[in-house]
Design an enzyme around this catalytic site. Structure first.
Site, PDB file in Angstrom:
ATOM      1  N   ASP A 219     -12.201   8.848   2.563  1.00  0.00           N
ATOM      2  CA  ASP A 219     -11.864   9.161   4.150  1.00  0.00           C
ATOM      3  C   ASP A 219     -11.496  10.652   4.282  1.00  0.00           C
ATOM      4  OD1 ASP A 219      -9.491   9.084   2.703  1.00  0.00           O
ATOM      5  OD2 ASP A 219      -8.672   7.215   3.985  1.00  0.00           O
TER       6      ASP A 219
ATOM      7  N   ASN B 161       0.877  -0.890   6.094  1.00  0.00           N
ATOM      8  CA  ASN B 161       0.271  -2.055   7.182  1.00  0.00           C
ATOM      9  C   ASN B 161      -0.690  -2.784   6.410  1.00  0.00           C
ATOM     10  OD1 ASN B 161      -1.611  -0.208   7.123  1.00  0.00           O
ATOM     11  ND2 ASN B 161      -1.628  -0.033   9.418  1.00  0.00           N
TER      12      ASN B 161
ATOM     13  N   HIS C 129      -3.643  -1.349   4.789  1.00  0.00           N
ATOM     14  CA  HIS C 129      -4.887  -0.783   5.237  1.00  0.00           C
ATOM     15  C   HIS C 129      -5.327  -0.359   3.794  1.00  0.00           C
ATOM     16  CE1 HIS C 129      -3.256   3.310   6.183  1.00  0.00           C
ATOM     17  NE2 HIS C 129      -3.308   3.283   4.801  1.00  0.00           N
TER      18      HIS C 129
ATOM     19  N   GLU D 150      -8.023   0.078   9.214  1.00  0.00           N
ATOM     20  CA  GLU D 150      -6.575  -0.407   9.715  1.00  0.00           C
ATOM     21  C   GLU D 150      -6.540  -2.123   9.816  1.00  0.00           C
ATOM     22  OE1 GLU D 150      -4.339   1.459   9.439  1.00  0.00           O
ATOM     23  OE2 GLU D 150      -4.320   3.373  10.484  1.00  0.00           O
TER      24      GLU D 150
HETATM   25  P1  PGA Z   1       0.016   7.094   0.107  1.00  0.00           P
HETATM   26  O1  PGA Z   1      -0.916   6.143   1.134  1.00  0.00           O
HETATM   27  O2  PGA Z   1      -0.600   6.787  -1.040  1.00  0.00           O
HETATM   28  O3  PGA Z   1       0.395   8.391   0.714  1.00  0.00           O
HETATM   29  O4  PGA Z   1       1.451   5.872   0.145  1.00  0.00           O
HETATM   30  C1  PGA Z   1      -1.735   5.092   0.882  1.00  0.00           C
HETATM   31  C2  PGA Z   1      -2.689   4.477   1.924  1.00  0.00           C
HETATM   32  O5  PGA Z   1      -1.972   5.048   3.202  1.00  0.00           O
HETATM   33  O6  PGA Z   1      -3.627   4.004   1.655  1.00  0.00           O
END
Ligand code: PGA
Length: 243
Positions: free
Chosen positions: A63, A129, A131, A136
Site C-alpha cells: 500500500d 481494528n 485490517h 479496513e
Molecule cells: P504496525 O501496523 O506494524 O505499524 O503495527 C500494522 C498495520 O496497521 O497493518
C-alpha cells in the site's frame, strides 16, 4: 493455518526472517509481498545486517498513502528505501503510486503487476481494528487494488510517525483482500498488547468482513507469528508452547 508464539519481538523478527529467506532460497525467481509499519522493522534490520542473496527477488508492497510523493519522508516508498532497498538490492521493487493523477488507473496497473509477478510469500502486519494492508473493516473479501478512506483508528495509530494527526493522509491505495489472498503463502506477524484483541478476533471470532484478517483462516498456506503479548487474549493458544 500454523500459529507460532514466541517470547519477544526480537524472536519474532528472527523467526520471520528465517522463514522469508527460506522462501527466497527455494526458487530461481521469487516474488515477495512486503509490508510497512512498525511490525516488520526488526525483520528489515536483519536483512540489512545479513544481506541475503536477493538479486533474483522481485518485491511488491501492499500500500501507499495518497498525496505523498515517493520522496516524502513518511511515504511508504521512502520507508522501504530506508529500511531495505538502499541496502539490499532486489531485482525490481514495486510500491503503489500515491501521486498518480488517475488513481483508478494506478490501481488497475498495480493489479496487473501482481498478476505478472504472482506473490510467493506475502508478509502482513495487522491493524488494531483487524485490517490487513489498508483494507479496513467492511472491505469485501474479493476486493482488488483500490483507493481507501482510512478509519480514525488507523489514522490515530499512524499519527505516531507524523508531527500531528492532521498531517496523516486520510486516503491510500491498497492491494485488495482478494489480491492478497492470491499469494501462494502468507506470513502474518503481530507483537504487543495493542494487537491482542485483533488477533483474538482473527483466530477465534467469526470469519467476517468486520475483521478483514479473519479471512486468512480460509487461505491454504498461512503462518502467523505472535509474541506472547499479542497472543495473550487467545484461549485457544493458552497451552501452546512458546518457542
Ligand atoms: P504496525 O501496523 O506494524 O505499524 O503495527 C500494522 C498495520 O496497521 O497493518
Amino acid at each position: 493455518m500454523k500459529v507460532i508464539v514466541v517470547k519477544s519481538n526480537q524472536d519474532l523478527a528472527e523467526k520471520a526472517y528465517e522463514h522469508i529467506v527460506a522462501v527466497m532460497e527455494s526458487k530461481k525467481e521469487v516474488t515477495l509481498g512486503l509490508a510497512t509499519g512498525g511490525s516488520p522493522v526488526g525483520i528489515y534490520e536483519l536483512f540489512r545486517k545479513n544481506k541475503p542473496r536477493s538479486a533474483h527477488v522481485t518485491t511488491i508492497n501492499l500500500d501507499e498513502y495518497i498525496g505523498l510523493a515517493p520522496t516524502h519522508e513518511q511515504s511508504y516508498r521512502q520507508f522501504m528505501n530506508k529500511q531495505l532497498f538502499e541496502t539490499v538490492e532486489f531485482k525490481e521493487t514495486f510500491v503503489p503510486n500515491g501521486t498518480a493523477t488517475d488513481l483508478q488507473k494506478a490501481c488497475d496497473d498495480y493489479e496487473e503487476i501482481v498478476a505478472k509477478h504472482p506473490i510467493d510469500l506475502q508478509l502482513l502486519g495487522i491493524g488494531q481494528n483487524g485490517h490487513i494492508a489498508f483494507n479496513e473493516p467492511g472491505t469485501s473479501f474479493t476486493s482488488k487494488t483500490h483507493v481507501v478512506q482510512l478509519t480514525s483508528s488507523t489514522i490515530n495509530a499512524n499519527s505516531r510517525y507524523f508531527e500531528k494527526e492532521e498531517d496523516v493522509p486520510t486516503t491510500a491505495i491498497t492491494m485488495g483482500i482478494g489480491t492478497i489472498l492470491k499469494a501462494k503463502e502468507i506470513l502474518l506477524i503481530a507483537s504487543g498488547k495493542n494487537k491482542a484483541e485483533a488477533i483474538k478476533q482473527m483466530l477465534e471470532g467469526d470469519v467476517t468482513e468486520a475483521c478483514p484478517a479473519s479471512i486468512l483462516r480460509e487461505h491454504p498456506n498461512v503462518t502467523i507469528i505472535l509474541d506472547e503479548e499479542a497472543a495473550s487474549l487467545c484461549g485457544s493458544l493458552k497451552d501452546r508452547q512458546t518457542v
